[in-house]
Design a protein around this motif. Structure first.
Motif, short mmCIF file in Angstrom:
data_model
loop_
_atom_site.label_atom_id
_atom_site.label_comp_id
_atom_site.label_asym_id
_atom_site.label_seq_id
_atom_site.Cartn_x
_atom_site.Cartn_y
_atom_site.Cartn_z
N HIS A 131 0.90 -1.14 0.13
CA HIS A 131 -0.06 0.11 0.17
C HIS A 131 0.81 1.21 0.04
N PHE A 132 1.89 1.25 0.87
CA PHE A 132 2.94 2.36 0.84
C PHE A 132 3.56 2.49 -0.44
N ASP A 133 3.97 1.35 -1.25
CA ASP A 133 4.50 1.59 -2.77
C ASP A 133 3.42 2.33 -3.44
N ASN A 134 2.20 1.72 -3.60
CA ASN A 134 0.95 2.45 -4.42
C ASN A 134 0.93 3.88 -4.20
N CYS A 135 0.94 4.31 -2.56
CA CYS A 135 0.91 5.48 -2.61
C CYS A 135 2.02 6.36 -2.99
N CYS A 136 3.26 5.95 -2.95
CA CYS A 136 4.45 6.74 -3.52
C CYS A 136 4.03 6.84 -4.84
N ASN A 137 3.57 5.83 -5.90
CA ASN A 137 3.34 5.85 -7.09
C ASN A 137 2.31 6.80 -7.31
N PHE A 150 -0.67 13.92 -4.12
CA PHE A 150 0.16 14.03 -3.02
C PHE A 150 1.56 13.40 -3.22
N HIS A 151 2.43 13.72 -2.67
CA HIS A 151 3.88 13.18 -2.79
C HIS A 151 4.27 12.85 -1.25
N SER A 165 4.23 2.52 11.33
CA SER A 165 4.08 2.35 9.94
C SER A 165 3.35 3.50 9.28
N THR A 166 3.71 4.67 9.84
CA THR A 166 3.25 6.00 9.39
C THR A 166 4.03 6.82 8.69
N VAL A 167 3.66 7.49 7.57
CA VAL A 167 4.32 8.33 6.76
C VAL A 167 3.63 9.61 6.45
N LEU A 168 4.24 10.82 6.43
CA LEU A 168 3.77 12.01 5.82
C LEU A 168 3.66 12.22 4.47
N PHE A 169 2.55 12.58 3.69
CA PHE A 169 2.48 13.05 2.19
C PHE A 169 2.04 14.49 2.36
N THR A 212 18.66 8.87 -2.34
CA THR A 212 17.88 9.18 -3.61
C THR A 212 16.49 9.21 -2.91
N GLU A 213 15.32 9.59 -3.76
CA GLU A 213 13.90 9.36 -3.43
C GLU A 213 13.77 7.78 -2.98
N GLU A 214 14.32 6.98 -4.06
CA GLU A 214 14.04 5.47 -4.07
C GLU A 214 14.74 4.97 -2.61
#
Length: 721
Positions: free
Chosen positions: A94-100, A109-110, A122-126, A559-561
């Motif tokens: 799900h995280f990978d999909n949100c990043c895409n 959103f980024h 398991s929480t990240v800011l966008f 890098t972003e990746e």
């Protein structure tokens, strides 16, 4: 379910605590306000609050109710920040999909960053895509982009911008390298296994320890200390210490008169900063270390760093300030579980808590007021205290009112439940820790480092005022007695003079293993619990510190990746469950004679728990965690297999005896899920017993003569609980 394209209105989330969250003001929020031209929203919100307060003072009419609702809608709209979202992930995919691709209300959103605390959950800011570019440029603050860093660490430094904080006047600053000392001490060294995952544990006598004594802290002048205390708190006095934030800067500043030191001890005013430049300390408000300014080497000089801070809109901000210390605090069960206590010791240890419960149960109005309102009750906060407490202050006879009595009884049940898991009252408190600022100044002025405190000593004004000689120090998460250190309170007149501004923090000495014992504590805002409780001090066993050998994560050009990849590695931190396994091991160890093979094996395993705790914490930094041997806490892995040879079968049989697969019984009072599982299990046993034997489990446990089947039922029950 929405293919990462979500439409949600403020009206749908404003009253839903599971969707909308509160955040404090921070550097990040300040930038978003500037970029969206909403900097004055907080002023407008304050005016709306005043209007709501006025409307509530009017008659309770239909028109007024609607006006109040409309004003609340306006207030929520002003306070709502639609450009920032915090997403908790159940799956890494799900995280990978949100990043895409992530779209909210038609706006892309980024990924911005994950904070160290957030990644554990398991929480990240966008952030809104239009704001991402200018915010990311500001976050980087003109640093040298060609330097290599550990991606997870760099992102943790980015995340400093979201720390809840208040802006203060920029200080005149000098950046110096940290003070490192060397001394010898006995330690127990814990390192990764070579042929297996089981760590290697060995006693090391007179190991040379190298310690950065001011890791995470610096000093500020009394004048600057007074100034920022006036700005934040409106108090015309110095503050002991503050936790600072700026571009890649974090850590504590403690009030210490380094101007006085320069003139009357060092007899010089010029020092060399981290870049090799001469600086006059008389021109400085603060002196910070390179352990605080994390990316100091990404700039050519302090002037370059400061110019970029001004260019990209960084403020000098404070996240917290030291405060008046508590007279007593509740113990964490981790602090007592490793003690060897007699029944008399336990009675003495719990007596303050038991006495308080008795006083409240017997309906003493004064004790009930203190319990309901807290020991810190004073003229300033009395009107904010519990309404039952205020009622009792007005009329103590209300203690006999049925409603008041039932409410107090309900509340005291919680205290009784917590007391069962060692949440008991002892004299002591948690306080911010500092390295010896005198020793730091000796170093930066080119003098030989001695400091004002010797090995086994700490300076703590709180205990000085009580004429206490010694205390024990503890810091969670912890498991073994190796993590508890006994320290003497310093009454040295010279120390009292130089540390006179540090009234409510702990100053550590530079010459012992206390920092190592307390799970690698540093001085960037960490707190330490100290108590002079007689039982805990007298029953303390002096043991070597556990020196866990930490790995270093590889460095690269971030890098972003690779930063996003490091986010996933930090998801679902397991330090809490590892600590609980250690508690289960201690619980099991008590069932074997001291010195037996089983007891010694469990002693080894509890020592290893700190190693696994540290690995779990470091996993957020991108370091691969070595897994714990699954036979240590998983009974199914200890069962024999047809393919096992005699040696493996023998090992499994032994591991089965010392497998910490059962939680301690008191966990049912600490974790609701554990209590629910236990209750369900007991309910099922009772149903079967009543159906077949017409008796309950309690009756079965008290029976003297048992059939083989009844013994099997009891054995199964004991093996579970």
């Amino acid at each position: 379910m929405n293919d990462y394209n979500v439409n949600v209105a403020l009206s749908d989330v404003a009253y839903n605590s599971e969707i909308v969250i509160s955040v404090g003001h921070s550097q990040l929020i300040k930038w978003i306000e500037e970029l969206t031209d909403t900097s004055d929203n907080y002023l407008k919100a304050e005016q709306v609050r005043k209007e709501i307060k006025y409307l509530k003072s009017l008659d309770n009419t239909k028109e007024n109710k609607k006006a109040i609702k409309d004003k609340y809608d306006e207030l929520y709209s002003l306070q709502f920040e639609p450009n920032l979202v915090s997403i908790q992930f159940d799956k890494k995919s799900h995280f990978d999909n949100c990043c895409n691709s992530l779209v909210i209300n038609g706006r892309p959103f980024h990924r911005l960053y994950g904070t160290p605390g957030g990644l554990k959950m398991s929480t990240v800011l966008f952030v809104d895509m239009e704001l991402y570019g200018p915010i990311y440029e500001r976050v980087n603050n003109g640093r040298n982009l060609e330097l290599e860093y550990t991606p997870a660490k760099l992102e943790a430094y980015f995340a400093l911008t979201s720390s809840t904080s208040n802006a203060v006047t920029w200080p005149k600053m000098i950046v110096v390298k940290g003070t490192t000392v060397k001394f010898k001490a006995d330690v127990i060294e814990v390192s990764d296994g070579i042929e297996s995952n089981d760590p290697i544990v060995k006693d090391v006598k007179d190991k040379e320890i190298e310690s950065e004594i001011n890791d995470g802290c610096g000093v500020m002048s009394p004048a600057y200390s007074r100034q920022i205390n006036q700005e934040i708190m409106g108090i015309d006095d110095t503050v002991s210490g503050v936790c600072a934030r700026c571009a890649f800067l974090k850590g504590m500043l403690f009030t210490f008169d380094f101007h006085d030191f320069a003139q009357n001890v060092a007899h010089k005013e010029i020092i060399i900063d981290a870049w090799g430049h001469e600086r006059n300390v008389m021109d400085a408000d603060v002196i910070v270390t390179t352990s605080q300014l994390k990316l100091w080497d990404a700039y050519d000089s302090y002037e370059s760093y400061r110019e970029n801070c001004e260019k990209y809109g960084y403020e000098f901000r404070l996240t917290k300030m030291s405060d008046e210390l508590d007279e007593s605090r509740n113990l964490n069960y981790q602090f007592t579980q490793s003690y060897y206590l007699s029944d008399a010791d336990i009675d003495e240890l719990i007596s303050p808590t038991v006495d308080e419960i008795k006083d409240i149960i017997t309906l003493d109005p004064r004790k009930s007021i203190v319990y309901l309102a807290g020991a810190g009750l004073n003229d300033k906060n009395v009107m904010k205290s519990d309404y039952i407490a205020k009622a009792l202050m007005i009329n103590p006879e209300l203690i006999n009112d049925p409603y008041v009595r039932s409410r107090i009884e309900r509340m005291i049940q919680k205290k009784i439940r917590l007391a069962k898991i060692s949440t008991i009252d002892v004299e002591g408190n948690f306080a911010l820790i500092s390295g010896d600022p005198y020793a730091m100044c000796e170093d930066i002025f080119g003098m030989e480092v001695h400091g004002l405190l010797g090995a086994g000593e700490l300076y703590h004004k709180f205990w000085q005022d009580k004429n206490v000689k010694e205390v024990v120090c503890m810091r969670a998460p912890m498991c073994a007695h190796f993590n508890i250190s006994k320290q003497q309170i310093s009454y040295d007149e010279n120390a009292s003079y130089w540390f006179k501004y540090i009234k409510d923090c702990i100053i550590l000495n530079s010459w012992d293993t206390l920092r190592i014992a307390e799970s690698g504590a540093d001085c960037d805002g960490d707190i330490l619990f100290t108590t002079n409780n007689r039982v805990l001090v007298d029953k303390h066993r002096k043991l070597p510190a556990l020196d866990c050998q930490q790995r270093k994560a590889p460095k690269m050009i971030p890098t972003e990746e690779n930063i996003a990849a490091s986010n996933k590695k930090g998801f679902k931190n397991k330090v809490g469950s590892i600590t609980n396994i250690g508690t289960s091991m201690l619980n099991l160890q008590s069932q074997f004679p001291m010195g037996s093979k089983e007891w010694n094996e469990l002693e080894y395993r509890t020592i290893c728990i700190q190693h696994f705790q540290q690995l779990s914490i470091d996993s957020v930094k991108g370091i691969k965690m070595t897994p714990m041997n699954n036979q240590w806490n998983n009974l199914s892995q200890c069962l024999p297999s047809p393919d096992d040879n005699d040696e493996i079968a023998k090992i499994k049989e032994f591991n089965k005896k010392v497998c910490a697969h059962r939680k301690p019984f008191f966990f049912i009072y600490r974790y609701n899920t554990t209590k629910a599982k236990y209750d369900k299990y007991v309910k099922n046993i009772n149903s079967k017993l009543k159906l077949k034997y017409h008796i309950s489990l309690d009756e079965l446990l008290n029976m003297e003569e048992l059939t083989e089947e009844e013994r099997a039922i009891i054995e199964a029950y004991i093996n579970i609980v």
